[in-house]
Scaffold this motif. Structure first.
Motif, PDB file in Angstrom:
ATOM      1  N   UNK A  30       0.838  -1.208   0.000  1.00  0.00           N
ATOM      2  CA  UNK A  30       0.000   0.000   0.000  1.00  0.00           C
ATOM      3  C   UNK A  30       0.870   1.255   0.000  1.00  0.00           C
ATOM      4  N   UNK A  31       1.916   1.274   0.848  1.00  0.00           N
ATOM      5  CA  UNK A  31       2.807   2.441   0.878  1.00  0.00           C
ATOM      6  C   UNK A  31       3.495   2.615  -0.470  1.00  0.00           C
ATOM      7  N   UNK A  88       4.154   5.699  -5.540  1.00  0.00           N
ATOM      8  CA  UNK A  88       4.509   5.669  -6.964  1.00  0.00           C
ATOM      9  C   UNK A  88       3.327   5.889  -7.901  1.00  0.00           C
ATOM     10  N   UNK A  89       2.100   5.912  -7.378  1.00  0.00           N
ATOM     11  CA  UNK A  89       0.932   6.098  -8.241  1.00  0.00           C
ATOM     12  C   UNK A  89       0.993   7.445  -8.949  1.00  0.00           C
ATOM     13  N   UNK A  90       0.449   7.507 -10.131  1.00  0.00           N
ATOM     14  CA  UNK A  90       0.508   8.715 -10.952  1.00  0.00           C
ATOM     15  C   UNK A  90      -0.460   9.791 -10.507  1.00  0.00           C
ATOM     16  N   UNK A  91      -0.607  10.841 -11.315  1.00  0.00           N
ATOM     17  CA  UNK A  91      -1.452  11.991 -10.961  1.00  0.00           C
ATOM     18  C   UNK A  91      -2.930  11.649 -10.818  1.00  0.00           C
ATOM     19  N   UNK A 104      -6.025  13.368  -1.353  1.00  0.00           N
ATOM     20  CA  UNK A 104      -6.632  12.855  -0.127  1.00  0.00           C
ATOM     21  C   UNK A 104      -6.484  11.345  -0.035  1.00  0.00           C
ATOM     22  N   UNK A 105      -6.739  10.663  -1.140  1.00  0.00           N
ATOM     23  CA  UNK A 105      -6.606   9.205  -1.167  1.00  0.00           C
ATOM     24  C   UNK A 105      -5.159   8.795  -0.927  1.00  0.00           C
ATOM     25  N   UNK A 106      -4.235   9.498  -1.566  1.00  0.00           N
ATOM     26  CA  UNK A 106      -2.815   9.188  -1.405  1.00  0.00           C
ATOM     27  C   UNK A 106      -2.407   9.327   0.064  1.00  0.00           C
ATOM     28  N   UNK A 107      -2.878  10.389   0.695  1.00  0.00           N
ATOM     29  CA  UNK A 107      -2.512  10.634   2.092  1.00  0.00           C
ATOM     30  C   UNK A 107      -3.030   9.519   3.004  1.00  0.00           C
ATOM     31  N   UNK A 108      -4.286   9.132   2.837  1.00  0.00           N
ATOM     32  CA  UNK A 108      -4.854   8.111   3.708  1.00  0.00           C
ATOM     33  C   UNK A 108      -4.295   6.722   3.395  1.00  0.00           C
ATOM     34  N   UNK A 109      -3.885   6.491   2.162  1.00  0.00           N
ATOM     35  CA  UNK A 109      -3.195   5.229   1.859  1.00  0.00           C
ATOM     36  C   UNK A 109      -1.861   5.157   2.602  1.00  0.00           C
TER      37      UNK A 109
END
Length: 549
Positions: free
Chosen positions: A27-28, A33-36, A41-46
């Motif tokens: 998950x981290x 590494x996920x794109x734009x 918000x989703x990136x932060x909670x992941x």
């Protein structure tokens, strides 16, 4: 991650814990590494969820994995929750938030012309990448070190009285540091015209005196551990408790909660180390501590905003709609990583890791020396904050990224994670059982300071914990006593006509002749009995005769 009883056997990792850690790592990695297309918000909670899973894989496993679990908690806060409060907000919401700030706060947060402070999604993604990869590297390196590094045999136990006495000495030194800071404050600041400016002056002007004051923190812990070791009665704990309360009260003019939080960390380590509380009560105490930090931040905001503290103002500042503001200033590391990246080309800061070598040099000798990456960042980007003696605590991730890029972040955080575990395994777990909680708490505090704030100042304030333990390392059993070099027999009271002492010395000599020691033997005696004693001792015995008779 269950450790077998035999330390020579490999570590057995349970399937659920392994799965929890593997999912957390994935998950981290994805959030980093996920794109734009992945929303901030989703990136932060992941990031929060991933580091929580990694931490959960370690909690309760065994003593071997305590330090990775502690590191995981730090990463949840500064690599995860810090990202959630840095998510870009609409301009209208930013304007409404700015309207609640004091004029001084507005000036401090106003950047120099040409610098960017509005977070873009691209800069948020980049900060997520370096923070996530760095945190993951630290965690995986810590887990690997925990699995591979064996804890050596524990040191010989020191007498509880010796540990208690050492703690009292350190507490006394700490109070001397407090007294010095208060005297400096009283001579230079009274009468107080501006409450908040006085707080800042006490903190900044007395920095090194306050580092000495910090010696009291491990001192209180050793004092209490000595009481625990000798099974002291409950009333005997009252004196260190009262001294600790006085210590915190005297430091209220700093406006800093670090001393109280540091004492709370030590107390928590003692309670856990002596198995007085379990994980559930620990979690409850941590939650209570988080609430306390929010409440005291409201008091600080009231003091800085209106130059006084009122009940009505405090109640208004702890309303639910104010919670994000109360905590965002405490976990702003992700925000500073974003701003450092957005303004990289305009900052022009020399390599702070190289500049760190000049930190011990007094400013009177080297007046132009760097005060740390955070201070340089603040001076260049927020000049009004520098004028107010404010320095923003840029995290290790942004400092390493600015100097060495993402690869440097991964390497430096991995070294930090593995170093934390190695120190814990080779020093904390090697220490006498009474001292182990104190050393483990010190390792946690140093890692916390380094991850949270710029490296130069983190090392200075960590010194208040590390230096006293190094100085007292032999007294509390962290180091063995030096190896014996020779045996010296004091025979200076022997008379020419042997009495009881003389006959006893002759018996010792005969015993050494029958069963020689591997160490050299020296007898110190008067010159008028040397010949008679020499006949009683082995031929290779050395004699010293400082007295005639």
């Amino acid at each position: 991650m269950t450790e077998t009883l035999n330390k020579t056997e490999p570590v057995r990792i349970s399937v659920p814990r392994f799965a929890c850690g593997a999912i957390g790592s994935a998950i981290v990695l994805f959030a980093s590494l996920a794109g734009p297309s992945l929303q901030p918000t989703t990136r932060a909670w992941l990031l929060v969820g991933g580091f929580l899973l990694l931490t959960g894989a370690c909690v309760g496993a065994s003593r071997r994995f305590v330090m990775p679990a502690i590191l995981g908690v730090i990463l949840v806060v500064f690599c995860g929750l810090s990202a959630t409060v840095a998510v870009p907000e609409p301009l209208e919401k930013l304007a409404a938030r700015a309207a609640t700030l004091s004029q001084e706060d507005i000036e401090a947060s106003t950047p120099r012309a040409g610098f960017k402070i509005i977070t873009s999604e691209e800069s948020f993604r980049y900060a997520g990448m370096v923070t996530g990869l760095g945190g993951l590297a630290a965690m995986l390196a810590a887990l690997l070190a925990a699995a591979l590094v064996a804890a050596p045999d524990r040191r010989l136990q020191r007498r509880p009285g010796r540990i208690e006495r050492t703690g009292k000495i350190l507490v006394l030194v700490g109070f001397i540091g407090v007294a010095g800071a208060l005297i400096r404050f009283g001579v230079t600041q009274f009468p107080v015209e501006n409450l908040w400016d006085s707080f800042k002056s006490f903190w900044i002007g007395g920095t090194f005196l306050l580092v000495i004051a910090t010696f009291a923190v491990p001192g209180f812990a050793l004092w209490v551990q000595g009481l625990v070791g000798r099974s002291a009665q409950r009333r005997e704990y009252l004196l260190p408790a009262l001294c600790a309360a006085l210590f915190v009260a005297l430091l209220i003019p700093t406006g800093q909660r670090g001393f109280l939080i540091a004492l709370a960390v030590m107390l928590l380590a003692i309670l856990l180390g002596n198995r007085i509380i379990g994980l559930r009560i620990t979690a409850a105490l941590v939650v209570a501590g988080v609430v306390f930090i929010g409440a005291t931040q409201a008091i600080r905001n009231e003091a800085s905003g209106v130059n006084q503290i009122t009940l009505g103002g405090f109640i208004e500042r702890v309303q639910p709609d104010q919670w994000k503001d109360l905590y965002s200033s405490q976990i702003a590391s992700f925000k500073w990583t974003i701003l450092v990246d957005q303004n990289r080309d305009r900052l022009d800061i020399d390599n702070s890791f190289v500049q760190l070598l000049a930190k011990p040099v007094p400013r009177s000798i080297y007046p132009e020396k760097s005060q740390g990456f955070g201070a340089e960042f603040t001076r260049r980007m927020f000049p009004n904050a520098t004028k107010q003696n404010v320095s923003f605590a840029t995290p290790l991730v942004s400092e390493a990224d600015y100097n060495f890029g993402p690869v440097g972040v991964v390497i430096i955080l991995a070294l930090l994670g593995s170093a934390a575990v190695v120190v814990d395994r080779r020093i904390a777990q090697k220490a006498p059982s009474l001292v182990e909680p104190v050393v483990a708490a010190t390792v946690f505090w140093v890692i916390f300071e380094i991850v949270r704030g710029d490296l130069a100042n983190a090392l200075v304030f960590s010194a208040g914990w590390v230096i006293p333990l190094v100085i007292c390392s032999r007294a509390i059993g962290l180091r063995r006593d030096p190896a014996l070099k020779k045996v010296v027999i004091d025979a200076l009271q022997a008379a020419p006509r042997f009495s009881g002492i003389g006959r006893r010395l002759a018996d010792i000599g005969a015993s050494l002749s029958a069963d020689p020691l591997e160490l050299p033997v020296e007898v110190r005696c008067p010159r008028d009995v040397e010949a008679e004693l020499r006949a009683c001792f082995p031929l290779n015995t050395t004699f010293a005769t400082p007295l005639a008779s």
